[in-house]
Motif scaffolding. Structure first.
Motif, mmCIF file in Angstrom:
data_model
loop_
_atom_site.group_PDB
_atom_site.id
_atom_site.type_symbol
_atom_site.label_atom_id
_atom_site.label_comp_id
_atom_site.label_asym_id
_atom_site.label_seq_id
_atom_site.Cartn_x
_atom_site.Cartn_y
_atom_site.Cartn_z
ATOM 1 N N ALA A 241 9.732 -0.944 37.636
ATOM 2 C CA ALA A 241 10.272 -2.278 37.878
ATOM 3 C C ALA A 241 9.718 -2.857 39.178
ATOM 4 O O ALA A 241 9.416 -4.065 39.258
ATOM 5 C CB ALA A 241 11.789 -2.226 37.936
ATOM 6 N N LEU A 242 9.550 -2.015 40.190
ATOM 7 C CA LEU A 242 9.013 -2.477 41.465
ATOM 8 C C LEU A 242 7.574 -2.947 41.307
ATOM 9 O O LEU A 242 7.195 -4.004 41.826
ATOM 10 C CB LEU A 242 9.105 -1.354 42.500
ATOM 11 N N GLU A 243 6.768 -2.188 40.574
ATOM 12 C CA GLU A 243 5.378 -2.582 40.378
ATOM 13 C C GLU A 243 5.283 -3.889 39.595
ATOM 14 O O GLU A 243 4.464 -4.764 39.916
ATOM 15 C CB GLU A 243 4.619 -1.472 39.640
ATOM 16 N N THR A 244 6.111 -4.041 38.577
ATOM 17 C CA THR A 244 6.128 -5.300 37.816
ATOM 18 C C THR A 244 6.521 -6.464 38.715
ATOM 19 O O THR A 244 5.944 -7.557 38.621
ATOM 20 C CB THR A 244 7.103 -5.191 36.633
ATOM 21 N N THR A 248 4.333 -9.681 39.545
ATOM 22 C CA THR A 248 4.884 -11.007 39.254
ATOM 23 C C THR A 248 4.709 -11.941 40.441
ATOM 24 O O THR A 248 4.272 -13.095 40.290
ATOM 25 C CB THR A 248 6.381 -10.881 38.904
ATOM 26 N N VAL A 249 5.045 -11.462 41.625
ATOM 27 C CA VAL A 249 4.895 -12.279 42.827
ATOM 28 C C VAL A 249 3.428 -12.657 43.041
ATOM 29 O O VAL A 249 3.100 -13.823 43.326
ATOM 30 C CB VAL A 249 5.450 -11.523 44.051
ATOM 31 N N LEU A 272 9.363 -19.957 38.257
ATOM 32 C CA LEU A 272 10.081 -19.814 39.525
ATOM 33 C C LEU A 272 11.283 -18.868 39.452
ATOM 34 O O LEU A 272 11.441 -18.018 40.340
ATOM 35 C CB LEU A 272 10.508 -21.193 40.035
ATOM 36 N N PRO A 273 12.179 -18.962 38.443
ATOM 37 C CA PRO A 273 13.301 -18.022 38.422
ATOM 38 C C PRO A 273 12.857 -16.560 38.338
ATOM 39 O O PRO A 273 13.474 -15.682 38.955
ATOM 40 C CB PRO A 273 14.078 -18.436 37.162
ATOM 41 N N VAL A 274 11.801 -16.295 37.576
ATOM 42 C CA VAL A 274 11.290 -14.931 37.460
ATOM 43 C C VAL A 274 10.734 -14.464 38.803
ATOM 44 O O VAL A 274 10.922 -13.315 39.219
ATOM 45 C CB VAL A 274 10.221 -14.841 36.360
ATOM 46 N N TYR A 275 10.052 -15.378 39.496
ATOM 47 C CA TYR A 275 9.507 -15.087 40.820
ATOM 48 C C TYR A 275 10.624 -14.724 41.801
ATOM 49 O O TYR A 275 10.524 -13.730 42.535
ATOM 50 C CB TYR A 275 8.729 -16.298 41.317
ATOM 51 N N ARG A 280 13.849 -10.685 44.941
ATOM 52 C CA ARG A 280 15.101 -9.994 45.256
ATOM 53 C C ARG A 280 14.981 -8.502 44.994
ATOM 54 O O ARG A 280 15.495 -7.684 45.763
ATOM 55 C CB ARG A 280 16.250 -10.589 44.440
ATOM 56 N N LEU A 281 14.316 -8.128 43.922
ATOM 57 C CA LEU A 281 14.144 -6.706 43.622
ATOM 58 C C LEU A 281 13.308 -6.020 44.701
ATOM 59 O O LEU A 281 13.643 -4.929 45.156
ATOM 60 C CB LEU A 281 13.504 -6.552 42.244
#
Length: 300
Positions: A241-244, A248-249, A272-275, A280-281
């Motif tokens: 999840a961190l790598e994804t 994403t960023v 933008l919401p996904v970003y 946050r993650l």
């Protein structure tokens, strides 16, 4: 307000010296010294009298120190008077009945802080939603005090009050309502999507915690030290999840640099919401990494 990092919150009976001595060795983000259910009535006064020494002994050892008080008003005010002191991060307040109930206790905590030359507001609050009446007011309760940092459903008490058989199915709706009330107020949502009375294997608890995290929960309480590591893992972003999130960023910022408002990553459209979710993650991962480094290499 920066919310605390509480993936695992371990209940410890405040009258059990053996458990207290090992409490900060369990790796829990927070220790909840319990004055309520785990302390027999005849032991409550003595436990309260020794609370200051217990808090002083545990403070500064890597886990936030919290205290769960009793709900009955006479006991509650005596517990709060004993618990509000330097070294205590927050109070767990059982059976909060209404906004007015919470405001009354908030004012009382402030009185004690002033009497003890503590900064007003230094002790946070965690209202516990444990009755159907409180559940129907949980949104208002969540935003009723600036001291609030988290909200939690007391599943076993709610089940008893509402005549429910506690299970993942029966508790799902009330737990999600409390979690959304917490998020709407900018608080931590604490809990699992099942009864905390269950004792599962670590792998099952990992899965329970990850499912709860997927539904917006930030951490959970536990009554057994063996549960702590599973909660810490389950509420920590996975490496995948961190790598994804990092990809994403990077993809989104590259798209913006090219004058685009969206991007594609692994066949998915991101915007933008996904970003923001990815940021946050990543931020949570960094806080956890910093905490782990601090516990491994404490300041001299």
């Amino acid at each position: 307000m920066t919310l605390p990092l509480w993936r695992s919150l371990l209940y410890v009976p405040a009258n059990n010296d053996r458990f207290i001595a090992k409490a900060t060795q369990r790796g829990a983000d927070a220790i909840i010294l319990d004055l309520e259910d785990s302390v027999p009535f005849e032991c409550k006064a003595g436990t309260r009298q020794s609370l200051a020494g217990t808090i002083d002994a545990l403070a500064g050892q890597g886990s936030d120190i919290l205290v769960r008080v009793n709900p009955a008003l006479r006991l509650c005010v005596e517990d709060i008077a004993a618990a509000v002191r330097p070294g205590v991060a927050a109070l767990f307040l059982p059976k909060i009945a209404s906004v007015g109930h919470l405001e009354l206790l908030d004012d009382y905590v402030a009185e004690i802080e002033r009497e003890r030359n503590m900064a007003v507001g230094s002790v946070a609050l965690v209202p516990m939603i444990e009755t159907p009446q409180a559940l129907l007011q949980c949104e208002a309760i969540a935003s009723a005090s600036q001291r609030n940092v988290a909200l939690i459903l007391g599943a076993e008490d709610l089940a008893s009050e509402a005549g429910l058989v506690p299970s993942a199915e029966t508790l799902r709706a009330p737990k999600l309502r409390v979690a959304m009330a917490a998020k709407a107020a900018g608080l931590l949502a604490l809990g699992l999507l099942d009864s905390v009375a269950r004792l599962d294997s670590e792998s099952e608890l990992d899965d329970m915690a990850r499912r709860a995290a997927d539904h917006g929960f930030d951490g959970a309480t536990c009554i057994h030290p063996a549960s702590v590591s599973a909660l810490n893992r389950g509420f920590t972003p996975s490496g995948e999840a961190l790598e994804t999130a990092r990809q994403t960023v990077k993809a989104m910022e590259s798209a913006w640099a090219s004058g685009k408002g969206a991007a594609k990553l692994d066949g998915r459209m991101i915007d933008l919401p996904v970003y923001h979710r990815a940021q946050r993650l990543i931020g949570k991962h960094e806080r956890i990494a910093n905490k782990d480094r601090a516990s491994t290499h404490p300041s001299p």
